[in-house]
Design a protein around this motif. Structure first.
Motif, PDB file in Angstrom:
ATOM      1  N   GLU A   1       0.834  -1.202   0.000  1.00 11.11           N
ATOM      2  CA  GLU A   1       0.000   0.000   0.000  1.00 11.11           C
ATOM      3  C   GLU A   1       0.871   1.256   0.000  1.00 11.11           C
ATOM      4  O   GLU A   1       0.561   2.231  -0.701  1.00 11.11           O
TER       5      GLU A   1
ATOM      6  N   ARG B   1       3.587   7.276  -7.727  1.00  9.09           N
ATOM      7  CA  ARG B   1       2.424   7.733  -8.485  1.00  9.09           C
ATOM      8  C   ARG B   1       2.811   8.545  -9.709  1.00  9.09           C
ATOM      9  O   ARG B   1       2.074   8.579 -10.681  1.00  9.09           O
TER      10      ARG B   1
ATOM     11  N   ASN C   1       0.986   4.287  -2.884  1.00  7.57           N
ATOM     12  CA  ASN C   1       0.548   5.620  -2.483  1.00  7.57           C
ATOM     13  C   ASN C   1       1.663   6.646  -2.337  1.00  7.57           C
ATOM     14  O   ASN C   1       1.378   7.829  -2.156  1.00  7.57           O
TER      15      ASN C   1
END
Length: 140
Positions: A118, A127, A122
């Motif tokens: 995760e 990203r 994130n």
């Protein structure tokens, strides 16, 4: 928040030389060139800076995610290996392989792997990268 970096280049591509500077002063006229990028001359290159940024961003994101899960890492050590490959248009960053070794009391391997995954998805640098990102996460 805006962070800035500057590049100055003098000369042609292969024979020219440049310098990188950041507003924080961490980099100040740090040399970069064809030889620092594709050979072994001392200096830096964009790919190792992206690798350091990715490793740093992910590691901090993981620390925050672990804190949110109620555990505190003793140490998180991450390496990012950024691949620069040739394609039909020139060169392209195709991959960033993250590898983290962690000492985190009070967490099992399955929970750690889930939280690490995760955090990778994130972290702001993950990203922004348009490349394959892999993650190897292990407790020590």
């Amino acid at each position: 928040m805006i962070r800035k970096g500057q590049a100055v280049w003098r000369g042609a591509g292969r024979d020219g030389e440049g310098a990188l500077t950041t507003d924080s002063g961490v980099l100040h006229d740090t040399p970069y060139s064809f030889r620092t990028r594709f050979e072994t001359q001392p200096g830096t290159n964009p790919e190792e800076l992206i690798a350091a940024a990715h490793a740093g961003c992910f590691t901090m994101a993981l620390a925050f995610a672990l804190q949110a899960a109620g555990v505190t890492p003793t140490e998180l050590s991450t390496e990012a290996a950024v691949s620069l490959d040739k394609d039909e248009a020139g060169f392209k960053i195709t991959r960033s392989a993250l590898s983290v070794r962690a000492s985190v009391p009070g967490i099992d391997a399955e929970t750690f792997a889930r939280i690490a995954g995760e955090a990778e998805k994130n972290c702001p640098v993950s990203r922004v990268l348009n490349a394959e990102i892999t993650l190897s996460a292990s407790l020590v």
